[in-house]
Design an enzyme around this catalytic site. Structure first.
Site, PDB file in Angstrom:
ATOM      1  N   ASP A 184      39.014 113.464 -13.561  1.00  0.00           N
ATOM      2  CA  ASP A 184      39.014 114.099 -12.684  1.00  0.00           C
ATOM      3  C   ASP A 184      39.097 116.120 -13.817  1.00  0.00           C
ATOM      4  OD1 ASP A 184      39.672 115.117  -9.255  1.00  0.00           O
ATOM      5  OD2 ASP A 184      39.385 116.199 -10.934  1.00  0.00           O
ATOM      6  N   CYS A 244      37.138 106.048   7.413  1.00  0.00           N
ATOM      7  CA  CYS A 244      38.485 107.162   7.747  1.00  0.00           C
ATOM      8  C   CYS A 244      38.082 106.451   9.352  1.00  0.00           C
ATOM      9  CB  CYS A 244      39.029 108.078   8.257  1.00  0.00           C
ATOM     10  SG  CYS A 244      38.073 109.306   8.412  1.00  0.00           S
ATOM     11  N   THR A 245      36.515 106.815  10.090  1.00  0.00           N
ATOM     12  CA  THR A 245      36.596 107.183  11.284  1.00  0.00           C
ATOM     13  C   THR A 245      35.901 105.380  11.894  1.00  0.00           C
ATOM     14  OG1 THR A 245      35.837 109.214  11.156  1.00  0.00           O
ATOM     15  CG2 THR A 245      35.309 107.881  13.802  1.00  0.00           C
ATOM     16  N   HIS A 284      38.674 115.051  15.172  1.00  0.00           N
ATOM     17  CA  HIS A 284      39.271 115.199  14.422  1.00  0.00           C
ATOM     18  C   HIS A 284      39.964 115.971  13.152  1.00  0.00           C
ATOM     19  CE1 HIS A 284      38.649 113.749   9.935  1.00  0.00           C
ATOM     20  NE2 HIS A 284      37.791 112.047  10.493  1.00  0.00           N
ATOM     21  N   THR A 293      38.724 119.347   7.589  1.00  0.00           N
ATOM     22  CA  THR A 293      38.310 118.712   6.359  1.00  0.00           C
ATOM     23  C   THR A 293      38.342 119.885   5.311  1.00  0.00           C
ATOM     24  OG1 THR A 293      36.999 117.628   5.824  1.00  0.00           O
ATOM     25  CG2 THR A 293      37.833 116.471   7.581  1.00  0.00           C
TER      26      THR A 293
END
Length: 336
Positions: free
Chosen positions: A34, A151-152, A178, A181
């Protein structure tokens, strides 16, 4: 011998996957990559507003972290092909940056020496898209790059599969209610991608948005490819989401009880079933990829057709992460 995992991208999903892997026997994260400095990454691993404090011990050391006494190497390399995956004998890379989302790009990890790549996002191109306990049996071990869907899609897939297998799914519409985010603004300001709705304050608005889940479902369940469409409504909660699916069925005279019984019979470690009157905060930290809510099932006859509406909860962070780790473990096992 433990499966050696590297995580590329130590954001929300990368960090939660790291946590989850600590609880799975036979998996070990040996490296993360990262661009953020190690001190910040360690802090964000230890403390999490929505998922709570990490129970393990985290210490920054030269070259990375020490977590529960084990060294995790840290890198800040923007070019995945230059990462030392061969030297570290990496079995699987969990790709969580959002940048390596097709086979050609993800191949950079293979060039660097990794054996497999699991993408934590919907992927483009000719890749298998896996929702664990819905279609993971498609994997045969020959794959080098696999997508873990979204995820959905992980929430939608088991519900759609039951409806199609048991009653015949003709067509339908889905909506994900949802949580907001990180790609939304916390205050009204120009959005980095020019999206006027995501430019508005996430915690103060219901924000219509798109979702690819209804279209992506065809990659998971080919029999219903092209039969679903839908969208998203981003709401002012930080995590905890709900998928609503309304479909026309082939079978007639279907009852609420029959639908709920079919869902209950299909439940497993990835697909839960509840008759409790829960709310979104009750699913935060949940490891089901999808939790069917039997209290919200509705059935209506429209002419000679049967219309059914169902709902399933998911923690768009931890539910998805748990599914990814299940797929990761299975993918690694096939390679032994």
């Amino acid at each position: 011998m433990a499966v050696k995992v590297a995580i590329n991208g130590f954001g929300r999903i990368g960090r939660l996957a790291f946590r989850r892997i600590q609880e799975v026997e036979g998996l070990e994260v040996v490296a993360v990559n990262d661009l953020t400095d190690d001190d910040m990454l360690a802090h964000l691993l230890k403390y999490d507003t929505m998922q709570g404090r990490f129970t393990g011990e985290v210490e920054v050391v030269d070259g990375g972290f020490r977590v529960n006494g084990k060294e995790v190497k840290s890198f800040s390399e923007p070019d995945a092909s230059k990462l030392p995956w061969k030297d570290l004998n990496i079995d699987v890379v969990l790709e969580c940056t959002g940048f390596y989302t097709d086979k050609d790009k993800a191949q950079a990890h293979i060039e660097a020496g990794a054996k497999k790549v699991l993408i934590s996002a919907p992927a483009t191109g000719d890749l298998k898209t896996i929702v664990f306990n819905t279609n993971h049996q498609e994997l045969d071990g020959s794959e080098t790059v696999v997508s873990g869907a979204s995820c959905t899609t992980n929430s939608l897939a088991p519900v759609a599969k039951v409806l199609n297998d048991d009653f015949g799914l003709v067509e339908g519409l889905m909506t994900t209610i949802h949580a907001y985010t990180g790609d939304q603004n916390t205050q009204d300001a120009p959005h980095r991608k020019g999206d006027k709705r995501r430019a508005r304050a996430a915690a103060e608005n219901i924000i219509p948005n798109s979702t690819g889940a209804a279209k992506a479902i065809g990659k998971v369940i080919p029999e219903i490819d092209g039969k679903l469409d839908g969208g998203a409504q981003r709401v002012p909660v930080a995590t905890g989401s709900l998928t609503e699916l309304t479909v026309v069925l082939e079978k007639q005279d279907v009852t609420v009880e029959q639908v709920n019984e079919a869902m209950k019979n299909a439940s497993n470690e990835s697909f839960g079933y509840t008759e409790d009157e829960i709310v979104s905060s009750d699913v935060v930290g949940m490891t089901y990829g999808s939790l069917f809510d039997a209290t919200q099932t509705r059935v209506m006859s429209v002419g000679d057709r049967q219309l059914v509406k169902v709902a399933a909860w998911y923690d768009n962070e931890m539910s998805y992460t748990a599914q990814l780790v299940r797929t990761l473990a299975y993918l690694a096992e096939l390679s032994k």
